[in-house]
Enzyme design. Structure first.
Site, short mmCIF file in Angstrom:
data_model
loop_
_atom_site.label_atom_id
_atom_site.label_comp_id
_atom_site.label_asym_id
_atom_site.label_seq_id
_atom_site.Cartn_x
_atom_site.Cartn_y
_atom_site.Cartn_z
N VAL A 133 0.85 -1.20 0.00
CA VAL A 133 0.00 0.00 0.00
C VAL A 133 0.88 1.25 0.00
O VAL A 133 1.85 1.34 0.76
CB VAL A 133 -0.94 0.01 1.22
CG1 VAL A 133 -1.78 1.29 1.25
CG2 VAL A 133 -1.84 -1.21 1.22
N LYS A 147 -3.56 0.44 -3.27
CA LYS A 147 -3.13 -0.95 -3.02
C LYS A 147 -2.72 -1.58 -4.35
O LYS A 147 -3.50 -1.60 -5.31
CB LYS A 147 -4.25 -1.75 -2.37
CG LYS A 147 -3.83 -3.14 -1.94
CD LYS A 147 -4.88 -3.77 -1.03
CE LYS A 147 -4.39 -5.10 -0.46
NZ LYS A 147 -5.35 -5.67 0.50
N ASP A 282 -10.05 -11.97 7.94
CA ASP A 282 -8.58 -11.85 8.00
C ASP A 282 -8.23 -10.78 9.03
O ASP A 282 -7.48 -9.84 8.76
CB ASP A 282 -8.03 -11.48 6.62
CG ASP A 282 -6.54 -11.78 6.49
OD1 ASP A 282 -6.02 -12.54 7.33
OD2 ASP A 282 -5.91 -11.28 5.54
#
Length: 517
Positions: A133, A147, A282
């Site tokens: 990023v 990103k 995540d």
């Protein structure tokens, strides 16, 4: 041939960084420790073991880095030196060159980078296993995060997944637990999630969905996507400013309420899972920050939406009933649910399964999170499931991983958090909405548009049928009489079904209130 070469590289990396020595040194048997010393002869292992493990995982690629990220959230299961090093995998994987990143952005947008951004920071602010990023500023002055997908990821991931698929087939053939554990289905799920991560447009869509779902909760911030600048290899989003959740001292200095933060985390998780059936899967510390801006102080900031989990209505209902039964220590109901769902053979003795589940769970109630390890609980439940031939459900693997991440975060923020009492009111309220009056009215409202569309058409359909049969009145009369009888039976069935449903809802509502009392 590529798979064989990859396998050779994995073995070489394990030996090169002395991971075999790390694994064998944990055994107490003298002959195993002697073997560890023998195999390390001639190799220089002068770096600390945590550094060697982290570097080896970085060298082996994204799948192994993901594994390290999951491990890093479980400090209760790891020595501090290894946990500290693995934490670096969350957002400090070695970046790829800035010039290459710039070239990838220009190729994605088909124009020079100066025509897209007023400023593009060459130095990445975060670098993970799949992407890195950069901060930037759009031509209209908006601050954004860019990103960029790592180049060459697809080939590496495909090679590793091919090995995993082959290993899963082998395990299913040679292991007595192979069929029950469904290794091929689990690897197939993992395969799908990883390939989804390689399409950044899919990640942007996940973020947009979570942002809509969470809007009314006022507990978590999710960046807005700049859709005209989203491609499969590069996405641009609103820049978020916060403190990483693992920087505890900075959060404490800023005056963040850790106990509220821990409770809010549990609420967010259960809302995403049971209300929406769509959850961030995540949630390692590298993807979670906390806002210290005055308008949003103390709220979570969620990042990186490449992996999300989804649950069907059946999954949600089954899990909620299991959780509530656990919270009430109704182990018989837990056993019955396993039989009803088909997860255990129908010949299973409910009382035996009930006793086994009680032995696993009872020691952990009324204890703070610092004295509970969900990892140990899951391990003991896994051993129990093996004894009773419980079939592993691949769609729940991500949920189990996320639950472990949540526990790891909660343990860091508030070790005294009572996970059970925090989650129980939410689940009871959710069940009330599903099986009580509110749930009945909500489902009725969902079905209303369908019936509103059909009812006005009935007179026209009847008229058309009469016209088609007008030349032969006797068969038409018989058909109308038969249709009248069918309609009467249908109306009676509908009335009885509605009455039964309403009665069941009332009884269930009373049952829930009785249990609370």
């Amino acid at each position: 041939m590529r798979q064989f070469a990859r396998l050779v590289f994995i073995v070489y990396t394990v030996l090169r960084f002395g991971l075999d020595d790390i694994a064998l040194s944990g055994f107490r048997q003298r002959w195993v420790r002697l073997l560890a010393r023998v195999i390390t002869v001639g190799r220089r292992l002068d770096e600390p073991r945590g550094v060697r493990l982290r570097r080896a995982l970085e060298r082996l690629g994204p799948i192994f880095v993901k594994f390290g990220q999951v491990l890093s959230t479980r400090r209760d299961l790891l020595p501090p030196d290894i946990a500290d090093e693995l934490a670096r995998l969350q957002d400090r994987v070695p970046p790829f060159p800035s010039a290459q990143s710039r070239a990838l952005v220009e190729r994605a947008f088909g124009r020079p980078i100066e025509q897209v951004f007023a400023r593009f920071d060459a130095e990445p602010v975060a670098s993970a296993s799949i992407a890195q990023v950069h901060f930037a500023q759009l031509l209209d002055g908006r601050e954004v995060a860019v990103k960029v997908l790592r180049p060459g990821m697809l080939a590496v991931i495909d090679d590793d997944l091919a090995l995993l698929h082959r290993l899963a087939r082998w395990v299913e053939r040679v292991s007595v637990d192979g069929r029950r554990l469904k290794p091929r289905e689990v690897v197939a799920e993992f395969d799908g999630y990883l390939h989804d991560e390689l399409d950044l447009v899919r990640e942007a869509a996940n973020a947009a969905q979570l942002r809509r779902n969470m809007q009314g909760l006022n507990l978590v911030l999710i960046p807005e996507m700049i859709w005209e600048l989203c491609t499969p290899g590069v996405i641009v989003m609103e820049r978020m400013n916060g403190i990483p959740i693992n920087q505890v001292q900075r959060l404490r200095d800023a005056g963040v309420d850790f106990k509220k933060l821990a409770r809010d985390g549990v609420t967010i998780f259960f809302t995403q899972v049971f209300r929406d059936g769509f959850f961030h899967a995540d949630m390692h510390p590298g993807n979670i920050q906390v806002s210290v801006a005055p308008a949003t102080f103390g709220r979570y900031i969620a990042l990186d939406f490449g992996i999300v989990g989804t649950l069907t209505d059946f999954d949600k209902d089954y899990l909620a009933q299991n959780f509530i039964a656990f919270f009430r220590r109704d182990y018989k109901r837990v056993a019955e649910l396993h039989v009803e769902s088909g997860w255990v053979p129908p010949s299973t003795r409910v009382d035996a399964l009930e006793s086994a589940i009680r032995a696993v769970c009872e020691p952990y109630f009324d204890r703070p999170l610092k004295e509970i390890s969900l990892g140990n609980v899951l391990m003991r439940l896994f051993q129990t499931s093996r004894r009773f031939n419980v079939e592993i459900q691949p769609q729940l693997v991500l949920l189990q991983k996320t639950l472990l991440n949540i526990e790891g975060l909660g343990r860091e923020l508030d070790p005294d958090l009572d996970l059970w009492s925090t989650a129980k009111p939410f689940l009871e309220r959710w069940m009330d909405e599903q099986v009580g009056w509110r749930g009945f009215l909500a489902r009725l409202g969902n079905e209303a548009p369908r019936y509103a569309h059909l009812l006005p058409e009935l007179p026209r359909l009847v008229h058309r049928s009469l016209q088609q049969r007008a030349g032969d009145p006797v068969p038409l009369l018989r058909e109308l009489l038969a249709e009248q009888r069918r309609t009467r039976r249908l109306v009676q069935s509908v009335v009885l079904a509605v009455a039964g449903f309403v009665t069941g809802a009332v009884l269930t509502q009373a049952w829930l209130h009785w249990l609370r009392g």
